[in-house]
Design a protein around this motif. Sequence first.
Motif, PDB file in Angstrom:
ATOM      1  N   CYS A   1      29.555  15.360 -27.014  1.00 56.98           N
ATOM      2  CA  CYS A   1      29.691  16.525 -26.521  1.00 56.98           C
ATOM      3  C   CYS A   1      28.387  17.234 -26.769  1.00 56.98           C
ATOM      4  CB  CYS A   1      30.908  17.184 -26.920  1.00 56.98           C
ATOM      5  SG  CYS A   1      32.365  16.552 -26.291  1.00 56.98           S
ATOM      6  N   LEU A   2      28.008  17.289 -28.005  1.00 53.74           N
ATOM      7  CA  LEU A   2      26.751  18.070 -28.344  1.00 53.74           C
ATOM      8  C   LEU A   2      25.466  17.701 -27.385  1.00 53.74           C
ATOM      9  CD1 LEU A   2      26.554  18.149 -32.286  1.00 53.74           C
ATOM     10  CD2 LEU A   2      26.452  20.055 -30.771  1.00 53.74           C
ATOM     11  N   GLN A   3      25.238  16.330 -27.154  1.00 58.88           N
ATOM     12  CA  GLN A   3      24.237  15.955 -26.116  1.00 58.88           C
ATOM     13  C   GLN A   3      24.470  16.043 -24.808  1.00 58.88           C
ATOM     14  OE1 GLN A   3      21.158  14.309 -27.291  1.00 58.88           O
ATOM     15  NE2 GLN A   3      21.078  15.523 -25.368  1.00 58.88           N
ATOM     16  N   PHE A   4      25.863  16.169 -24.403  1.00 63.35           N
ATOM     17  CA  PHE A   4      26.323  16.396 -23.032  1.00 63.35           C
ATOM     18  C   PHE A   4      25.991  18.098 -22.720  1.00 63.35           C
ATOM     19  CE2 PHE A   4      29.183  17.585 -19.890  1.00 63.35           C
ATOM     20  CZ  PHE A   4      29.133  16.478 -18.949  1.00 63.35           C
ATOM     21  N   HIS A   5      25.965  18.829 -23.592  1.00 60.39           N
ATOM     22  CA  HIS A   5      26.151  20.185 -23.371  1.00 60.39           C
ATOM     23  C   HIS A   5      24.784  20.846 -23.697  1.00 60.39           C
ATOM     24  CE1 HIS A   5      30.138  20.685 -21.913  1.00 60.39           C
ATOM     25  NE2 HIS A   5      30.701  19.897 -22.858  1.00 60.39           N
ATOM     26  N   LEU A   6      24.172  19.858 -24.444  1.00 57.65           N
ATOM     27  CA  LEU A   6      22.583  20.362 -24.655  1.00 57.65           C
ATOM     28  C   LEU A   6      21.782  20.109 -23.304  1.00 57.65           C
ATOM     29  CD1 LEU A   6      21.682  19.257 -28.186  1.00 57.65           C
ATOM     30  CD2 LEU A   6      21.334  21.600 -27.272  1.00 57.65           C
ATOM     31  N   ASN A   7      22.248  18.878 -22.644  1.00 52.88           N
ATOM     32  CA  ASN A   7      21.776  18.739 -21.275  1.00 52.88           C
ATOM     33  C   ASN A   7      22.026  19.504 -20.233  1.00 52.88           C
ATOM     34  OD1 ASN A   7      20.495  16.174 -22.398  1.00 52.88           O
ATOM     35  ND2 ASN A   7      22.217  14.844 -21.607  1.00 52.88           N
ATOM     36  N   ILE A   8      23.288  20.103 -20.239  1.00 48.85           N
ATOM     37  CA  ILE A   8      23.483  21.079 -19.245  1.00 48.85           C
ATOM     38  C   ILE A   8      22.797  22.457 -19.591  1.00 48.85           C
ATOM     39  CG2 ILE A   8      25.256  22.772 -18.318  1.00 48.85           C
ATOM     40  CD1 ILE A   8      27.300  20.286 -18.927  1.00 48.85           C
ATOM     41  N   ALA A   9      22.822  22.857 -21.082  1.00 49.18           N
ATOM     42  CA  ALA A   9      22.504  24.230 -21.359  1.00 49.18           C
ATOM     43  C   ALA A   9      20.722  24.386 -21.217  1.00 49.18           C
ATOM     44  CB  ALA A   9      22.823  24.402 -22.862  1.00 49.18           C
ATOM     45  N   ARG A  10      20.287  22.932 -21.379  1.00 50.43           N
ATOM     46  CA  ARG A  10      18.707  23.263 -21.206  1.00 50.43           C
ATOM     47  C   ARG A  10      18.120  23.648 -19.853  1.00 50.43           C
ATOM     48  NH1 ARG A  10      18.266  18.755 -25.741  1.00 50.43           N
ATOM     49  NH2 ARG A  10      17.509  20.106 -27.197  1.00 50.43           N
ATOM     50  N   LYS A  11      19.107  23.168 -18.895  1.00 48.62           N
ATOM     51  CA  LYS A  11      18.767  23.595 -17.485  1.00 48.62           C
ATOM     52  C   LYS A  11      19.042  25.194 -17.289  1.00 48.62           C
ATOM     53  CE  LYS A  11      19.974  18.897 -16.022  1.00 48.62           C
ATOM     54  NZ  LYS A  11      20.886  18.338 -15.341  1.00 48.62           N
ATOM     55  N   LEU A  12      19.592  25.755 -17.944  1.00 53.69           N
ATOM     56  CA  LEU A  12      20.015  27.340 -17.884  1.00 53.69           C
ATOM     57  C   LEU A  12      18.998  28.081 -18.503  1.00 53.69           C
ATOM     58  CD1 LEU A  12      23.958  27.116 -18.694  1.00 53.69           C
ATOM     59  CD2 LEU A  12      22.833  27.064 -16.448  1.00 53.69           C
ATOM     60  N   ASP A  13      19.219  29.411 -18.129  1.00 54.52           N
ATOM     61  CA  ASP A  13      18.113  30.208 -18.680  1.00 54.52           C
ATOM     62  C   ASP A  13      18.584  30.701 -20.181  1.00 54.52           C
ATOM     63  OD1 ASP A  13      15.904  32.061 -18.906  1.00 54.52           O
ATOM     64  OD2 ASP A  13      16.912  33.539 -17.912  1.00 54.52           O
ATOM     65  N   ILE A  14      18.535  29.913 -21.006  1.00 56.38           N
ATOM     66  CA  ILE A  14      18.827  30.097 -22.498  1.00 56.38           C
ATOM     67  C   ILE A  14      17.543  29.989 -23.254  1.00 56.38           C
ATOM     68  CG2 ILE A  14      20.215  29.218 -24.168  1.00 56.38           C
ATOM     69  CD1 ILE A  14      22.300  28.348 -22.331  1.00 56.38           C
ATOM     70  N   ASP A  15      17.286  30.838 -24.159  1.00 56.51           N
ATOM     71  CA  ASP A  15      16.103  30.866 -25.156  1.00 56.51           C
ATOM     72  C   ASP A  15      16.373  29.456 -25.986  1.00 56.51           C
ATOM     73  OD1 ASP A  15      14.480  31.230 -27.124  1.00 56.51           O
ATOM     74  OD2 ASP A  15      14.961  33.176 -27.673  1.00 56.51           O
ATOM     75  N   PRO A  16      15.492  28.722 -26.049  1.00 58.18           N
ATOM     76  CA  PRO A  16      15.695  27.410 -26.577  1.00 58.18           C
ATOM     77  C   PRO A  16      15.661  27.566 -28.345  1.00 58.18           C
ATOM     78  CG  PRO A  16      13.747  27.408 -25.328  1.00 58.18           C
ATOM     79  CD  PRO A  16      14.200  28.707 -25.221  1.00 58.18           C
ATOM     80  N   ARG A  17      15.275  28.557 -28.629  1.00 55.51           N
ATOM     81  CA  ARG A  17      15.501  29.055 -30.053  1.00 55.51           C
ATOM     82  C   ARG A  17      16.814  29.149 -30.472  1.00 55.51           C
ATOM     83  NH1 ARG A  17      12.790  34.231 -31.409  1.00 55.51           N
ATOM     84  NH2 ARG A  17      13.872  34.904 -29.428  1.00 55.51           N
ATOM     85  N   LYS A  18      17.760  29.427 -29.364  1.00 52.06           N
ATOM     86  CA  LYS A  18      19.089  29.647 -29.864  1.00 52.06           C
ATOM     87  C   LYS A  18      19.866  28.242 -30.129  1.00 52.06           C
ATOM     88  CE  LYS A  18      19.833  34.201 -27.598  1.00 52.06           C
ATOM     89  NZ  LYS A  18      20.396  34.744 -26.627  1.00 52.06           N
ATOM     90  N   PHE A  19      19.282  27.204 -29.399  1.00 54.28           N
ATOM     91  CA  PHE A  19      19.882  25.866 -29.778  1.00 54.28           C
ATOM     92  C   PHE A  19      19.613  25.437 -31.252  1.00 54.28           C
ATOM     93  CE2 PHE A  19      18.526  25.173 -25.160  1.00 54.28           C
ATOM     94  CZ  PHE A  19      19.657  25.562 -24.569  1.00 54.28           C
ATOM     95  N   ASP A  20      18.307  25.644 -31.450  1.00 52.02           N
ATOM     96  CA  ASP A  20      17.862  25.387 -33.071  1.00 52.02           C
ATOM     97  C   ASP A  20      18.598  26.281 -34.092  1.00 52.02           C
ATOM     98  OD1 ASP A  20      15.836  23.503 -31.946  1.00 52.02           O
ATOM     99  OD2 ASP A  20      14.303  25.325 -31.758  1.00 52.02           O
ATOM    100  N   LEU A  21      18.782  27.521 -33.514  1.00 51.27           N
ATOM    101  CA  LEU A  21      19.674  28.327 -34.618  1.00 51.27           C
ATOM    102  C   LEU A  21      21.179  28.553 -34.501  1.00 51.27           C
ATOM    103  CD1 LEU A  21      16.674  31.150 -34.637  1.00 51.27           C
ATOM    104  CD2 LEU A  21      16.941  29.379 -36.256  1.00 51.27           C
ATOM    105  N   LEU A  22      21.702  27.908 -33.504  1.00 46.75           N
ATOM    106  CA  LEU A  22      23.113  27.959 -33.490  1.00 46.75           C
ATOM    107  C   LEU A  22      24.035  27.748 -34.396  1.00 46.75           C
ATOM    108  CD1 LEU A  22      25.131  28.675 -31.039  1.00 46.75           C
ATOM    109  CD2 LEU A  22      25.019  26.216 -30.488  1.00 46.75           C
ATOM    110  N   ALA A  23      23.828  27.018 -35.311  1.00 44.19           N
ATOM    111  CA  ALA A  23      24.562  26.902 -36.542  1.00 44.19           C
ATOM    112  C   ALA A  23      24.480  27.915 -37.406  1.00 44.19           C
ATOM    113  CB  ALA A  23      24.181  25.494 -37.373  1.00 44.19           C
TER     114      ALA A  23
END
Length: 153
Positions: A50-72
């Motif tokens: 699910c992490l990889q599945f939703h990262l694939n989706i989220a990276r196509k959206l207008d989300i600051d990529p730093r949020k993926f790195d700092l989510l935890a």
Amino acid sequence: MDFQEFTHIAPDVYAALGGVSKAVDASGLDKALTELVKLRVSQINGCAFCLQFHLNIARKLDIDPRKFDLLAGWRDAGIFSEREQAALGWAEALTCLADPAARDAALAAARATFQQSELVHLAATIAGINAWNRIAVGLHFPPPPAAGAGNQA
């Protein structure tokens, strides 16, 4: 077992769980927000699929990529909006149900931030990804390929 085999064996389960996501998307709740919530819940549950599945989706959206790195570490990151913080806090509380006081505090923060309809759809998002995490972890789904890494998911 992999995801494709699961959907072949249990197409009605796949459709039902997919229906939850479709209903949330149709509600108008911000897709970037729901993807961050799905990622955080999947982190907590240790669901690589699910992490990889939703990262694939989220990276196509207008989300600051730093949020993926700092989510935890979202509480201390200083880059998440008030809505994101309220949603992430409630997602954590509904994923780890053992602390009623934390759950009540998270619900109060979410109620102060979201309209009732949004709160209902956010709860459905959290419940849905928790269900998917339990299926994918329990059946040992391998993660899909990362988007942009040769074969795309």
